[in-house]
Design an enzyme around this catalytic site. Structure first.
Site, PDB file in Angstrom:
ATOM      1  N   GLU A 147       0.876  -1.163   0.000  1.00  0.00           N
ATOM      2  CA  GLU A 147       0.000   0.000   0.000  1.00  0.00           C
ATOM      3  C   GLU A 147       0.913   1.212   0.000  1.00  0.00           C
ATOM      4  OE1 GLU A 147      -3.230  -0.216  -0.202  1.00  0.00           O
ATOM      5  OE2 GLU A 147      -3.441  -2.360   0.108  1.00  0.00           O
ATOM      6  N   HIS A 181      37.695 -25.118 -39.428  1.00  0.00           N
ATOM      7  CA  HIS A 181      38.433 -25.820 -40.473  1.00  0.00           C
ATOM      8  C   HIS A 181      37.915 -27.247 -40.469  1.00  0.00           C
ATOM      9  CE1 HIS A 181      41.724 -22.591 -40.052  1.00  0.00           C
ATOM     10  NE2 HIS A 181      40.973 -22.348 -41.122  1.00  0.00           N
ATOM     11  N   GLU A 209      39.754 -30.155 -38.920  1.00  0.00           N
ATOM     12  CA  GLU A 209      40.199 -30.054 -37.518  1.00  0.00           C
ATOM     13  C   GLU A 209      38.992 -30.405 -36.659  1.00  0.00           C
ATOM     14  OE1 GLU A 209      41.895 -26.106 -37.279  1.00  0.00           O
ATOM     15  OE2 GLU A 209      43.191 -26.515 -38.991  1.00  0.00           O
ATOM     16  N   GLU A 247      44.114 -24.269 -30.034  1.00  0.00           N
ATOM     17  CA  GLU A 247      44.596 -25.419 -30.804  1.00  0.00           C
ATOM     18  C   GLU A 247      44.607 -26.617 -29.859  1.00  0.00           C
ATOM     19  OE1 GLU A 247      45.445 -25.220 -34.022  1.00  0.00           O
ATOM     20  OE2 GLU A 247      45.284 -23.036 -34.212  1.00  0.00           O
TER      21      GLU A 247
HETATM   22 ZN   LIG Z   1      42.337 -24.278 -37.844  1.00  0.00          ZN
END
Ligand SMILES: [Zn+2]
Length: 1077
Positions: A51, A265, A268, A463
């Protein structure tokens, strides 16, 4: 942000201000009375009713004060949601979460139950409690003296023993945490007995197999997954992404977004398989493993197992060093395919690249990794440098990149040693398994740099091993080596500083505000809900939030090594004098809507402007449009008549005039009251076919017209838009040219001009010579009652905004550019600015938007005329490279442009709606409204005016005969209209002096002037007659527009071509290393 936890584990937050009683509620369903009771009794959600004021319906003037009085308390309430106890109830043997267990607190007669994964969250005020967990078939368990403090919830887990099982000692864990962040850092080691479930599916997944795998997990774990596709590869394979989140499909305000991309890729492949393993791991452990559960709850995770599915299918198992399958099907290396900061990338941008760029622009990603193979190292930006030589190329965030790269390499012991692939590259050494990209070798056109430079996301390239395509038997080993790294790296998204940038006036998030850190030249921007994330290494920083139209705010912030610091910025609008103007006549008023349907419509516009708002509209609407062929003039006329026959209540077909060969120029109006003038409603027009050889726009407009008619009274959003907008569609401006053009002719100019061989887009002048142009000028543009015009053309993929003629300055440029960007941003590829049209494949158009003159400068264009003489902003959309593409492309062209076209219908409801009246309340029509000292509009009958303006603060001056000029400022939102009421005083003051006095004085001055002039003229006319020439020249001076054209036409020829000769980018060095990342 979490307010209500319902049983299915989903939660929602809605703040709704119930204006009738001026009570404030927070709830997630409709009000049908007693809703808070329903929540409390039937769901594990707390709701309170506040309220707020003694007076139930206070005067409007007090509303602002009410908000000020309550703002702090309301925000505190939202923060309080974290206070209490949270955790899991689990089975002591299997470790799995127990659903529907009762959590009761001694002394409080209200119990809650656990969610699907055994999770619970019990709100409690600070204090000490005894809490019991119970479930049929299990021994109840009570934990005493649980302390609840201010701040994040105390963590309590209950492990229940089955009544059937043999007696084993109770194992309970009580972990009280000081901050939410600490929850994330609970490593499995601190959990006495829990072991997460490891994935079992170790094999190479070819595309169909991967597709089934993804569908299977999406199907088995619908509450935490969403499988979606970014588009298709060259060979039409879907580019799948699996989202894993506790609210899949939704950006939760404040929650950061993360992504992993694998298999860019194609040969890969380790990343692809690891991401499938990760999907399995996250799905199977959510709800049982605290680390996974916390990560999925606090992060929106997107996993893309394969960015190059076509290449993958060509690659061969056992491959270590080859390039077979590396590139996509068009034989382009995708990690050399992104626009680069130092080098002009000459290769055409590939479909996979475009899909991924579009994705990265659409989501507020904070952190990302791109998974490759062929070495074992984490590589971070920049990937190249200005000279193109292997040297350390530091980004402004070098320290942050090193930290996040290390978070991965540290957990992979072999990588951390830093001597990968000794038999291939014996001399390579990467200290701690990380390297700066360019320091290793140059990668121009790489994805990670584009992420960093074009979005708010930090990406590294990982990688994963020397063998690119290992044998299947080795896959479990890769998971074992990388599983901790993958998780630890994801957690980095919760580092640095995060928070919201909010508007001090209404508490709403500010979109696109800038967060900059002193001495790091890389600002980030806020997302739609005002939320931001800034990754930083530990230290003390000066952080500034700024947004257009607000005063910037700087804070000193200390970042620690564990978890992100929450820092919110509440910005005050820079226009402080809006309120003070009130008493003086002009007033701005954004809350003027007592009419409930108006309020409803405002909400609709806001919803449609929000993320996925238009997608929602399109999903809910029927669009069985038969867009499979082009309409010749005859077909077009029949189509339009057909629409009017079928939808007579919302359509009106008129004829604006005729072409040189006497074809009609049709204008279709769609509105709930066709033929009736509604000056208070914004009016928008769509025009196409000014060049008859580019008829895609014509077909898109016919599709738009049919879409609106089909969904009227079927889709509520479309219905409201049609009810509240006056939509005018002119599908074919040059019907004669259209009849001459030939389908599939991509480059021909036949049909571009009209029957008299005049390019109509050069004929919009005060001396228009062609019947088509005259019809448009007289019956459309000079009506001056449109707020927005969208013209559709072909020959590229971009949007241009005025002017097409070369001029030095463009009035209201910000707004024009804003409108153009809006169209481009709602198009899947236009905003990327890479039209990739044949002959111009290297063309780069930032944001897909350009000033007309910079793209293709010419005089006498329709949009210049519209802006100058119609007082209406016009943008020109170029829908495809090919002027007249095959009809089979029409469905996809419609799909690409539909959202953008609809966004224009939404946009026309923004900007400023004004109403001008005098003190007695009488509307003043034909008053002049001057915006930002530049653009002018006139008020319509009834005193209304409407003008679109870019979000931010704008100045308004109102001038009307017999009244004193009024000045005002108005703040324009990105998702709502602002309204201004301007009240004129009778003009009894001029320059602060009484009106009578000024009139008398100026009268006297005039008499003196006239007398002097007479005397001079008399003397001069005796001397010579030549002065008549002077008067002559004065009169000739009226046509500034034509003069300007004459002046400018000798001016600039745009030299965009200068880039075209920088093409010597393919270096020998790159080919040498191209088999790496
Ligand atoms: Zn690559």
């Amino acid at each position: 942000m979490k307010i209500c936890t319902s049983r299915d584990g989903r939660f929602s937050f809605f703040g709704l201000f119930e204006s009738r009683l001026l009570r404030v509620k927070y709830f997630s369903l409709h009000v049908t009375g007693g809703m808070q009771d329903y929540n409390y009794v039937w769901a594990s959600c707390f709701e309170i009713t506040l309220e707020l004021s003694c007076c139930k319906y206070p005067p409007a003037s007090q509303l602002l004060q009410e908000w000020e009085n309550n703002r702090e308390s309301l925000i505190t309430l939202i923060e309080k949601v974290h206070i209490g106890v949270a955790g899991f109830v689990k089975d002591s043997v299997t470790g799995s979460g127990l659903e529907n267990a009762t959590i009761s607190v001694a002394g409080i007669d209200h119990n809650i139950t656990t969610g699907r994964f055994g999770d619970f969250h019990r709100l409690l005020v600070p204090g000490t409690y005894n809490i019991t967990a119970a479930l049929i078939g299990y021994m109840p368990l009570t934990i005493n003296n649980i302390i609840v403090k201010e701040g994040p919830a105390t963590k309590v887990n209950f492990t229940l023993r089955s009544t059937a099982a043999s007696a084993t000692p109770d194992t309970t864990e009580v972990v009280a945490t000081a901050s939410t962040v600490a929850l994330l850092n609970l490593s499995p080691g601190t959990q006495s007995s829990h072991q997460p479930i490891q994935p079992k599916d170790f094999r190479h997944h070819h595309f169909p197999d991967m597709e089934i795998f993804l569908r299977r997990f999406a199907n088995e774990y619908p509450n935490i997954t969403r499988l979606y596709s970014l588009g298709k590869s060259v060979e039409s394979r879907e580019l799948y992404v699996m989202e894993i989140s506790d609210n899949p499909g939704v950006h939760e305000p404040g929650e950061p977004e993360f992504k992993y991309i694998g298999n860019m890729h194609g040969n890969e492949v380790v990343g692809r398989e690891l991401l499938l393993n990760l999907i399995e791991y996250l799905c199977k452990n959510f709800g049982t493993d605290p680390e996974v559960t916390d990560l999925v709850r606090s992060t929106r995770i997107h996993l893309m197992p394969s960015m190059n599915p076509d290449g993958y299918e060509k690659a061969q198992e056992g491959d270590s060093i080859s390039v077979i399958g590396r590139n996509n099907s068009n034989n382009f290396d995708l990690n050399r395919n992104f626009p680069d900061q130092f080098v002009q990338i000459a290769d055409p941008t590939q479909p996979e690249t475009i899909a991924v760029m579009s994705w990265m622009k659409a989501y507020p990603f904070v952190l990302s990794a791109n998974l490759h193979g062929g070495s074992l190292v984490v590589n971070y930006p920049f990937d190249d440098d200005e000279q193109g030589i292997a040297t350390y190329s530091k980004s402004p965030d070098d320290a942050v990149f090193q930290q996040i790269a290390l978070s991965y390499s540290k957990e992979n012991s072999q990588m951390f040693q830093g001597r990968p692939c000794k038999n291939i590259y014996p001399n390579e050494y990467f200290p701690h398994g990380i390297t700066n990209g360019a320091n290793w070798y140059n990668v121009p056109g790489g994805m990670q740099d584009w992420n960093y430079l074009q979005t708010n996301c930090l990406e590294v390239t990982i990688e994963l091993g020397c063998v690119k395509y290992p044998f299947e038997k080795d896959l479990p080993k890769f998971w074992e080596q990388n599983r901790r790294s993958l998780i630890q790296f994801m957690k980095q998204v919760h580092q640095g500083v995060k928070g919201f940038v909010l508007d001090a006036t209404d508490g709403r998030g500010i979109f696109n505000a800038t967060i900059s850190v002193a001495e790091i030249n890389h600002p980030v921007t806020t997302y739609k809900t005002g939320d931001y994330w800034r990754l930083l290494v530990p230290g003390t920083y000066k952080i500034t939030a700024s947004a257009q139209g607000y005063n910037p705010l700087t804070k000193n912030v200390t970042v620690k090594s564990e978890g992100a610091v929450q820092v919110n910025f509440t910005l005050v609008r820079s226009s402080t004098n809006i309120e003070s103007k009130k008493g003086k006549g002009a007033s701005t008023n954004t809350d003027d809507s007592s009419d409930p349907t108006t309020k409803e419509f405002e909400t609709l516009i806001k919803d449609l402007s929000a993320e996925n708002g238009l997608e929602g509209l399109m999903l809910r609407s029927s669009s069985n449009l038969a867009l499979y062929r082009y309409h010749s003039y005859k077909d077009l006329s029949e189509f339009l008549r057909g629409l009017v026959m079928n939808y007579p209540h919302i359509t009106n077909l008129t004829n604006l005039g005729h072409s040189a060969e006497y074809r009609q120029i049709w204008s279709l109006e769609i509105s709930n009251k066709p033929n009736v003038s509604e000056p208070e409603e914004p009016k928008i027009r769509f025009v196409a076919g000014i060049h008859g050889n580019a008829p895609v726009g014509t077909e898109l407009l016919l599709a738009l017209a049919e879409f609106l008619c089909l969904n009227y009274k079927r889709n509520p959003a479309v219905t409201q838009l049609v009810d509240r907008t006056r939509i005018v569609i002119v599908p074919s401006l040059n019907p004669d040219g259209r009849e001459r053009a030939q389908e599939k002719d991509c480059t021909s100019k036949i049909g571009q001009a009209n029957a008299r061989d005049k390019d109509l887009d050069t004929d919009f002048t005060n001396n228009a010579s062609q019947p088509e142009t005259k019809a448009i000028i007289e019956n459309l543009i000079q009506k001056q009652d449109f707020s927005l015009s969208v013209a559709l053309d072909g020959g590229s993929v971009l949007v241009t905004y005025p002017y097409d003629k070369p001029v030095q300055t463009v009035e209201n440029k910000e707004t024009l550019k804003h409108l153009a960007s809006l169209y481009a941003n709602n198009h899947p590829s236009m905003h990327l600015g890479q039209p990739s049209c044949p002959n111009k494949s290297d063309e780069n158009i930032p944001g897909g938007v350009m000033r007309g003159a910079e793209w293709h400068s010419h005089l006498g264009s329709m949009k210049d005329y519209s802006v100058t003489y119609g007082h209406c902003p016009e943008i020109t959309v170029y829908t495809s490279c090919c002027y007249f593409p095959s009809a089979t492309q029409l469905p996809s062209l419609w799909a690409e442009n539909k959202k953008s076209l609809l966004s224009m219908l939404v946009e026309v409801h923004k900007g400023v709606h004004g109403f001008v009246k005098d003190k007695t309340g009488k509307p003043i029509s034909n008053a002049v409204i001057v915006l930002n000292e530049g653009i002018k509009v006139h008020t319509k009958e009834g005193g209304h005016f409407h003008v679109l303006l870019a979000p931010g603060v704008h100045n308004i001056n109102a001038i009307a005969d017999g009244y004193q000029q009024q000045h005002s400022q108005v703040f324009v939102h990105h998702d709502a209209a602002s309204s201004v009421v301007i009240v004129f005083d009778t003009d009894n003051q001029i320059f602060g002096l009484p009106r009578e006095l000024v009139v008398t004085v100026s009268g006297a001055t005039m008499s003196a002037l006239v007398l002097t002039a007479c005397i001079i003229w008399c003397i001069c006319s005796i001397k010579s007659n030549r002065h008549k020439d002077g008067f002559h020249r004065l009169r000739q001076h009226h046509d500034e527009y034509e003069d300007e054209i004459r002046l400018m036409s000798t001016g600039s020829k745009k030299s965009l071509l200068s880039h075209e000769f920088q093409d010597e980018t393919d270096t020998e060095e790159e080919t040498l290393y191209s088999s790496k990342h």
